[in-house]
Write a protein that holds these residues in place. Structure first.
Motif, short mmCIF file in Angstrom:
data_model
loop_
_atom_site.label_atom_id
_atom_site.label_comp_id
_atom_site.label_asym_id
_atom_site.label_seq_id
_atom_site.Cartn_x
_atom_site.Cartn_y
_atom_site.Cartn_z
N ARG A 76 -32.68 5.35 40.06
CA ARG A 76 -33.98 5.61 39.43
C ARG A 76 -33.94 5.10 38.00
NH1 ARG A 76 -37.50 9.97 40.30
NH2 ARG A 76 -35.97 10.83 41.77
N VAL A 77 -35.04 4.54 37.48
CA VAL A 77 -35.06 4.09 36.09
C VAL A 77 -36.26 4.70 35.35
CG1 VAL A 77 -33.85 1.91 36.49
CG2 VAL A 77 -36.36 1.97 36.60
N THR A 78 -36.04 4.98 34.07
CA THR A 78 -37.08 5.50 33.18
C THR A 78 -36.91 4.82 31.83
OG1 THR A 78 -36.85 7.66 34.26
CG2 THR A 78 -38.16 7.58 32.25
N SER A 79 -38.02 4.47 31.20
CA SER A 79 -37.97 3.89 29.87
C SER A 79 -38.78 4.78 28.92
CB SER A 79 -38.56 2.47 29.88
OG SER A 79 -37.85 1.64 30.78
N VAL A 80 -38.22 5.03 27.74
CA VAL A 80 -38.81 5.97 26.79
C VAL A 80 -38.92 5.30 25.43
CG1 VAL A 80 -38.54 8.20 25.64
CG2 VAL A 80 -37.82 7.94 28.01
N TYR A 81 -40.09 5.41 24.80
CA TYR A 81 -40.20 4.96 23.42
C TYR A 81 -40.78 6.09 22.57
CZ TYR A 81 -41.26 2.60 19.12
OH TYR A 81 -41.30 2.27 17.78
N ALA A 82 -40.13 6.40 21.46
CA ALA A 82 -40.60 7.45 20.56
C ALA A 82 -40.14 7.17 19.14
CB ALA A 82 -40.10 8.82 21.03
N ALA A 83 -40.28 5.91 18.72
CA ALA A 83 -39.85 5.52 17.37
C ALA A 83 -38.40 5.96 17.16
CB ALA A 83 -40.80 6.09 16.32
N CYS A 84 -38.10 6.56 16.01
CA CYS A 84 -36.72 6.91 15.69
C CYS A 84 -36.16 8.01 16.58
CB CYS A 84 -36.59 7.33 14.23
SG CYS A 84 -37.05 6.02 13.08
N GLU A 346 -29.80 1.36 10.57
CA GLU A 346 -30.70 1.74 11.65
C GLU A 346 -30.65 0.74 12.80
OE1 GLU A 346 -34.62 3.79 11.02
OE2 GLU A 346 -34.54 2.54 9.23
N ALA A 347 -30.35 1.25 13.98
CA ALA A 347 -30.59 0.55 15.24
C ALA A 347 -31.43 1.53 16.04
CB ALA A 347 -29.28 0.21 15.95
N VAL A 348 -32.73 1.45 15.90
CA VAL A 348 -33.65 2.56 16.15
C VAL A 348 -33.46 3.26 17.50
CG1 VAL A 348 -36.10 3.17 16.39
CG2 VAL A 348 -35.34 1.75 14.48
N PRO A 349 -33.44 2.56 18.65
CA PRO A 349 -33.33 3.30 19.91
C PRO A 349 -31.97 3.97 20.12
CG PRO A 349 -34.04 1.03 20.26
CD PRO A 349 -33.51 1.12 18.87
N ALA A 350 -30.98 3.51 19.37
CA ALA A 350 -29.61 3.98 19.59
C ALA A 350 -29.21 5.15 18.71
CB ALA A 350 -28.63 2.82 19.35
N GLY A 387 -45.49 11.25 14.27
CA GLY A 387 -45.22 12.62 14.71
C GLY A 387 -44.03 12.77 15.62
N HIS A 388 -43.17 11.76 15.68
CA HIS A 388 -41.96 11.85 16.49
C HIS A 388 -40.81 12.40 15.66
CE1 HIS A 388 -43.77 8.57 19.14
NE2 HIS A 388 -43.56 9.60 19.94
N GLY A 389 -40.07 13.32 16.25
CA GLY A 389 -38.87 13.84 15.61
C GLY A 389 -38.01 14.47 16.70
N SER A 390 -36.79 14.80 16.37
CA SER A 390 -35.94 15.40 17.39
C SER A 390 -34.79 16.16 16.77
CB SER A 390 -35.39 14.34 18.36
OG SER A 390 -34.44 13.51 17.68
#
Length: 396
Positions: A76-84, A346-350, A387-390
Motif C-alpha cells: 500500500r502507498v500513501t503520500s503526505v504533504y504538510a510543509a515542515c 532544512e530538508a523539509v520532508p525529512a 497552520g502545520h505543526g507537529s
C-alpha cells in the motif's frame, strides 16, 4: 498502552549539498532503516512518503516514488504533504494504519534536494496566503521573518544577540559529534558575532541552511515487534498535528480567521505551545518526564521560544535556560542533541522524521559520543507554513 507503535528501524542519508535527486537520498535512508530493523523490503506492507513540492511530480507522489525505487512488491502507498510537518504527518499516518490493523509493518520516508539559498514560496500564486504575501508584497523572506521573532524576544524579555549565539554554540558542539550532520565543527560565540548580518539582529550563523538529506523509519505493531524479537523497542506514544486556534499568531489576510472567531474561545497559549500540550496529553507525560527534546531551530532565537512552548521553562526564561547550560549535552534537559537544523539545515520532508530518528537512537542508548545517559522519554516539535505543526513523543 494501546496507542503505542514500535520503532524497529531508523535510517538516514547524511545531510549536505550533494547535487543528486531526492529519490536517491530517500532510498539510501529507507534501506538503512530496513537493515536496522532486520526487515526485508518484501515484508513491508505499507509505505508512507513525505512529499516535496520541489521534486516535481515524483515529489507529490512520494510514497509511490519510493516504493517504485525500492522495487514494486504490492505494498500500500500513501503520500503526505504538510510543509515542515510533512514527516510527522507521515509518521502519524503510518501509526494510524498500524493501530487500525491495516498493516503490521510500515516504512516512512522523507527526502529533499533543496535549492541554494533561502526557500522561495512554491506552488504558484496564492494572494490569500499570508506567507505568499509576506514574500511577494513585503519582501520578507524567511530570514526576515525569523528576525522579527528575535526582535520581539529582545523587546519583551531582554534577550541579547549574545544569548542567541549560545544556541548556535551548543548545537554546533552536538553536531560535531553526529556523522549525519552537514556541519561538523565547533563554533565559538566570537565566530557567530563575526559572521555577516543577514536580517538584524540575526547573523549568518544564527540561521539554518537549506540542505539535501533523507530520513526513514520502520514502524510496527507492538505484537509484530515481539514476534520479531524486539521485546523492549522504542515506542511512539503520541503524535500531535493540531492547528492554531483564534486569535492566530499569524493573520490569514484578507480572510482574518472569521470562522475560528466564532468557533472557539481565544487561546491563552501560543500555537507552538498547543502543539506540545496535545502531545503531552495524549502520551500521559509532562515536561518534567523528558530526557531530551528535538526542536525546530530555524533560527537561534526561535529555539529559545521552543524552550518555553514545550514547558522547559516559563515564558521569557529561555535565554536564562541556555545560559545555565541545562539544554546542552551533559545538562539537565538536552535540546537538539543531534545538532539540530543549525548542524543539518532544512530538508523539509525529512526533518521531522530525522528528529524521531534521534529520539530513537538516544532512547536505545546507541547515539555514540552525544549519548544522553539513561534517556527514557523525548519529544520532537516543529512548526510549518499554513497552520502545520507537529510534536512526537517517544518512550522506552
Amino acid at each position: 498502552m494501546s496507542g503505542d507503535v514500535a520503532v524497529l528501524g531508523a535510517g538516514m542519508h547524511p545531510w549536505g549539498k550533494w547535487g543528486r535527486g531526492f529519490v536517491e537520498y530517500g532510498t539510501v535512508a529507507a534501506r538503512g532503516a530496513l537493515a536496522d530493523a532486520g526487515i526485508e523490503w518484501r515484508d513491508v506492507r505499507s509505505v508512507v512518503g513525505a512529499g516535496t513540492v520541489r521534486g516535481g511530480y515524483p515529489g507529490y507522489v512520494a510514497g509511490a516514488t519510493f516504493a517504485q525505487a525500492l522495487g514494486w512488491q504490492g505494498a500500500r502507498v500513501t503520500s503526505v504533504y504538510a510543509a515542515c510537518a510533512s514527516g510527522a504527518q507521515a509518521v502519524n499516518t503510518a501509526r494510524a494504519q498500524i493501530l487500525a490493523g491495516m498493516a503490521d509493518v510500515v516504512l516512512v520516508v522523507g527526502a529533499d534536494a533543496a535549492p541554494k539559498g533561502f526557500f522561495a514560496p512554491a506552488g504558484g500564486e496564492r494572494p490569500d496566503d499570508p506567507d505568499w504575501l509576506r514574500f511577494r508584497v513585503l519582501g520578507a523572506t524567511n530570514p526576515a521573518y525569523f528576525a522579527l521573532y528575535a526582535r520581539r524576544r529582545m523587546a519583551l524579555h531582554g534577550d541579547t544577540p549574545e544569548d542567541f549565539a549560545l544556541v548556535k554554540v551548543k548545537n554546533a558542539a552536538a553536531g560535531a559529534l553526529n556523522p549525519n550532520a552537514r556541519y561538523r565543527a565547533a563554533v565559538s560565540p566570537e565566530q557567530v558575532a563575526a559572521s555577516a548580518v543577514v536580517a538584524d539582529p540575526l547573523r549568518l550563523l544564527d540561521i539554518c541552511a537549506t540542505s539535501d538529506g533523507a530520513a526513514a523509519l520502520v514502524l510496527s505493531s507492538m505484537e509484530f515487534a515481539r514476534r520479531h524479537g524486539a521485546s523492549d523497542p522504542v515506542r511512539i506514544r503520541a503524535v500531535s498535528t493540531v492547528t492554531p486556534t483564534y486569535p492566530k499568531a499569524v493573520l490569514d489576510l484578507p480572510d482574518i480567521a472569521t470562522d475560528s472567531a466564532v468557533a472557539v474561545e481565544p487561546s491563552p497559549m501560543s500555537f507552538r505551545g498547543s502543539i506540545a500540550r496535545a502531545a503531552y496529553e495524549e502520551a500521559g507525560i509532562g515536561p518534567g518526564d523528558l530526557s531530551l527534546a528535538e526542536v525546530y531551530d530555524l533560527s537561534t532565537a526561535l529555539e529559545l521560544e521552543w524552550y518555553e512552548d514545550i514547558g522547559l521553562c516559563a515564558p521569557g526564561e529561555g535565554a536564562a535556560l541556555v545560559r545555565s547550560g541545562a539544554t546542552a549535552l551533559g545538562g539537565r534537559i538536552p535540546v537538539n542533541p543531534s545538532g539540530g537544523l543549525a548542524s543539518f539545515g532544512e530538508a523539509v520532508p525529512a526533518q521531522a522524521i530525522a528528529q524521531v530518528c534521534e529520539l530513537t537512537w538516544q532512547l536505545r542508548g546507541t547515539a555514540g559520543e552525544r549519548q544522553i545517559p539513561g534517556a527514557r522519554a523525548g519529544i520532537t516539535a516543529n512548526q510549518g507554513l499554513f497552520g502545520h505543526g507537529s510534536a512526537v513523543v517517544a518512550v522506552r
